[in-house]
Design an enzyme around this catalytic site. Structure first.
Site, PDB file in Angstrom:
ATOM      1  N   GLY A   1       0.813  -1.403  -0.068  1.00  0.00           N
ATOM      2  CA  GLY A   1      -0.029   0.273  -0.081  1.00  0.00           C
ATOM      3  C   GLY A   1       0.896   1.183  -0.017  1.00  0.00           C
TER       4      GLY A   1
ATOM      5  NE  ARG B   1      -2.097  -4.696  -1.656  1.00  0.00           N
ATOM      6  CZ  ARG B   1      -1.923  -4.053  -0.358  1.00  0.00           C
ATOM      7  NH1 ARG B   1      -0.842  -4.354   0.194  1.00  0.00           N
ATOM      8  NH2 ARG B   1      -2.644  -2.922  -0.032  1.00  0.00           N
TER       9      ARG B   1
ATOM     10  CG  ASP C   1       4.723  -8.058   8.046  1.00  0.00           C
ATOM     11  OD1 ASP C   1       5.839  -8.077   8.971  1.00  0.00           O
ATOM     12  OD2 ASP C   1       4.119  -9.117   7.841  1.00  0.00           O
TER      13      ASP C   1
ATOM     14  CB  THR D   1       2.599   0.445   5.896  1.00  0.00           C
ATOM     15  OG1 THR D   1       1.226   0.439   6.406  1.00  0.00           O
ATOM     16  CG2 THR D   1       3.466   0.049   7.263  1.00  0.00           C
TER      17      THR D   1
ATOM     18  CG  ASP E   1      -1.719  -0.545   7.768  1.00  0.00           C
ATOM     19  OD1 ASP E   1      -2.742   0.380   7.677  1.00  0.00           O
ATOM     20  OD2 ASP E   1      -1.526  -1.466   7.154  1.00  0.00           O
TER      21      ASP E   1
ATOM     22  CG  ASP F   1       1.117  -3.101  10.088  1.00  0.00           C
ATOM     23  OD1 ASP F   1       1.910  -2.473   9.802  1.00  0.00           O
ATOM     24  OD2 ASP F   1       0.514  -3.961   9.159  1.00  0.00           O
TER      25      ASP F   1
ATOM     26  NE  ARG G   1      -2.599  -5.194   4.488  1.00  0.00           N
ATOM     27  CZ  ARG G   1      -1.895  -5.904   4.203  1.00  0.00           C
ATOM     28  NH1 ARG G   1      -0.723  -6.135   4.766  1.00  0.00           N
ATOM     29  NH2 ARG G   1      -1.809  -5.670   2.729  1.00  0.00           N
TER      30      ARG G   1
HETATM   31  P1  ADP Z   1       2.577  -4.383   2.705  1.00  0.00           P
HETATM   32  O1  ADP Z   1       4.193  -4.520   2.314  1.00  0.00           O
HETATM   33  O2  ADP Z   1       1.987  -3.125   2.770  1.00  0.00           O
HETATM   34  O3  ADP Z   1       2.420  -5.662   4.040  1.00  0.00           O
HETATM   35  P2  ADP Z   1       1.804  -6.839   1.155  1.00  0.00           P
HETATM   36  O4  ADP Z   1       1.543  -7.855   2.287  1.00  0.00           O
HETATM   37  O5  ADP Z   1       0.635  -6.881   0.214  1.00  0.00           O
HETATM   38  O6  ADP Z   1       1.859  -5.172   1.569  1.00  0.00           O
HETATM   39  O7  ADP Z   1       3.248  -7.405   0.266  1.00  0.00           O
HETATM   40  C1  ADP Z   1       3.662  -6.494  -0.876  1.00  0.00           C
HETATM   41  C2  ADP Z   1       4.243  -7.420  -1.738  1.00  0.00           C
HETATM   42  O8  ADP Z   1       5.359  -8.229  -1.007  1.00  0.00           O
HETATM   43  C3  ADP Z   1       3.471  -8.821  -2.082  1.00  0.00           C
HETATM   44  O9  ADP Z   1       2.350  -8.443  -3.327  1.00  0.00           O
HETATM   45  C4  ADP Z   1       4.483  -9.720  -2.338  1.00  0.00           C
HETATM   46  O10 ADP Z   1       4.845  -9.384  -3.832  1.00  0.00           O
HETATM   47  C5  ADP Z   1       5.675  -9.440  -1.679  1.00  0.00           C
HETATM   48  N1  ADP Z   1       5.570 -10.370  -0.370  1.00  0.00           N
HETATM   49  C6  ADP Z   1       4.859 -10.705   0.414  1.00  0.00           C
HETATM   50  N2  ADP Z   1       4.935 -11.588   1.231  1.00  0.00           N
HETATM   51  C7  ADP Z   1       5.942 -12.236   0.638  1.00  0.00           C
HETATM   52  C8  ADP Z   1       6.730 -13.579   0.708  1.00  0.00           C
HETATM   53  N3  ADP Z   1       6.374 -14.356   1.745  1.00  0.00           N
HETATM   54  N4  ADP Z   1       7.609 -13.869  -0.003  1.00  0.00           N
HETATM   55  C9  ADP Z   1       7.920 -13.192  -1.015  1.00  0.00           C
HETATM   56  N5  ADP Z   1       7.253 -12.058  -1.552  1.00  0.00           N
HETATM   57  C10 ADP Z   1       6.467 -11.511  -0.623  1.00  0.00           C
HETATM   58  O1  F6P Z   2      -1.736  -1.513   4.439  1.00  0.00           O
HETATM   59  C1  F6P Z   2      -2.350  -0.178   3.953  1.00  0.00           C
HETATM   60  C2  F6P Z   2      -3.697  -0.364   3.565  1.00  0.00           C
HETATM   61  O2  F6P Z   2      -4.507   0.776   3.324  1.00  0.00           O
HETATM   62  C3  F6P Z   2      -4.574  -1.022   4.918  1.00  0.00           C
HETATM   63  O3  F6P Z   2      -4.830  -0.037   6.005  1.00  0.00           O
HETATM   64  C4  F6P Z   2      -5.824  -1.607   4.142  1.00  0.00           C
HETATM   65  O4  F6P Z   2      -6.245  -2.746   4.917  1.00  0.00           O
HETATM   66  C5  F6P Z   2      -5.023  -2.118   2.885  1.00  0.00           C
HETATM   67  O5  F6P Z   2      -4.089  -1.301   2.782  1.00  0.00           O
HETATM   68  C6  F6P Z   2      -6.128  -1.806   1.768  1.00  0.00           C
HETATM   69  O6  F6P Z   2      -5.494  -2.289   0.685  1.00  0.00           O
HETATM   70  P1  F6P Z   2      -5.981  -2.125  -0.948  1.00  0.00           P
HETATM   71  O7  F6P Z   2      -5.619  -0.705  -1.157  1.00  0.00           O
HETATM   72  O8  F6P Z   2      -5.407  -3.204  -1.503  1.00  0.00           O
HETATM   73  O9  F6P Z   2      -7.541  -2.251  -0.807  1.00  0.00           O
END
Ligand code: ADP
Ligand code: F6P
Length: 319
Positions: free
Chosen positions: A11, A72, A103, A125, A127, A129, A171
């Protein structure tokens, strides 16, 4: 380390641009080459990699979103996707990378480090978190956006003597709800880390009414569930008419606050310092105004205690 790259993933968060700028300018200051990777891990797989210079990051410190775009990528979670990404990095002679994201993005960065690319995470982020930092880049801006909305809704809640539920993002973390609830003077706050008892909320609403207070603000963290459903439940159990506002994606955009710009600049520059020192597989953070870093493995296993610190205080002040 002669050549590095920077990407934003997950995000978008206000302050990501300030972090990109800091990484690029700090690298150039130390005579390193630096590339921008577009669209997070998708761009790494597709080879959307471009050399950056001083002007590439001009006029962006004050802008929300991310000039690198974010995504993502399911493909990056696969072995094939990761191999393509590594091949593209090697083709460009890139030895290190700063991944600005949450994360999930850190898990991707950890993978890159396992393939021999020096990878540093920076917490981007709204969040809040992520462990190992008091604040993530974007949290302060999102919080202020929420407060602006809460203040406005309060005017109507007070004038019309109504109960309002406001659903905020975060989240699985309750930080945005907790901080906006405290700063906005909410009477009730529901966060995933808390008890989340609708009966208790009704009891508190009734107590306020007996004291003659007929309006009320309830902040609901999205991790608890839908505010619309909770509103129906309050109505069903206590016959209290409520209104619901889901703030949604307006919480993610907007110009970053000065706090987020400074935080992002310090963390971005520190990430480059760590790459120069030969560090990899770690994420940067700020604790008690000190720059810190922790290994990804440590961060993934640390308990998140951020919400706990404030939860009791909020309970005591919000009535
Ligand atoms: P955020 O970084 O905000 O927590 P996401 O959880 O969607 O957002 O993770 C972002 C991207 O990081 C994912 O779309 C993916 O490409 C990569 N990612 C997440 N988890 C893994 C993993 N276990 N191994 C490799 N890449 C990952
Ligand atoms: O991680 C940032 C965030 O805005 C969260 O607070 C929310 O749950 C999520 O991303 C929403 O994701 P998307 O933009 O894919 O709907």
């Amino acid at each position: 380390m002669n050549k590095i790259a920077v990407l934003t993933s997950g995000g978008d968060a206000p302050g990501m641009n300030a972090a990109i700028r800091a990484v690029v300018r700090k690298a150039l200051y130390h005579d390193m080459e630096v590339c921008g990777v577009y669209r997070g891990y998708s761009g790494l797989i597709d080879g959307e990699i471009e050399p950056f210079h001083l002007g590439s990051v001009g006029d962006i410190i004050h802008r929300g979103g991310t000039i690198l775009h974010s995504s993502r990528s399911e493909e990056f979670k696969t072995y094939e996707g990761q191999r393509k990404a590594i091949e593209n990095l090697s083709k460009h002679g890139i030895e290190g990378i700063v991944v600005i994201g949450g994360d999930g993005s850190y898990r991707g960065a950890k993978k890159l480090s396992e393939y021999g690319i020096a990878a540093i995470g920076a917490p981007g982020t709204i969040d809040n978190d992520i462990n190992g930092t008091d604040f993530t880049i974007g949290f302060d801006t999102a919080l202020n956006t929420i407060i602006d909305a809460v203040d406005k809704i309060r005017d109507t809640a007070m004038s019309h003597e109504k109960t309002f539920l406001i659903e905020v993002m975060g989240r699985a973390a309750g930080d945005l709800a907790l901080w906006s609830g405290l700063a906005g003077g909410a009477e009730n706050i529901l966060i995933p880390e808390g008890p989340n008892n609708v009966e208790e909320i009704i009891e508190r609403l009734n107590y306020s009414r007996r004291r003659g207070k007929r309006h009320s603000m309830i902040i609901v963290a999205e991790g608890v569930g839908s505010a619309a459903e909770i509103s129906k439940e309050i109505n069903r159990l206590a016959n209290i008419d409520t209104r619901v506002t889901t703030l949604g994606h307006l919480q993610r955009g907007g110009n970053p606050t000065a706090f987020d710009r400074v935080l992002a600049s310090r963390l971005g520059a520190y990430a480059v310092d760590l790459l120069r020192e030969g560090k990899t597989g770690v994420a940067v953070g700020m604790e008690k105004n000190e720059l810190v870093h922790y290994s990804f493995d440590n961060l993934f296993t640390m308990p998140n205690k951020k919400a706990e610190v404030m939860y009791d205080l909020v309970g005591q002040l919000s009535i």
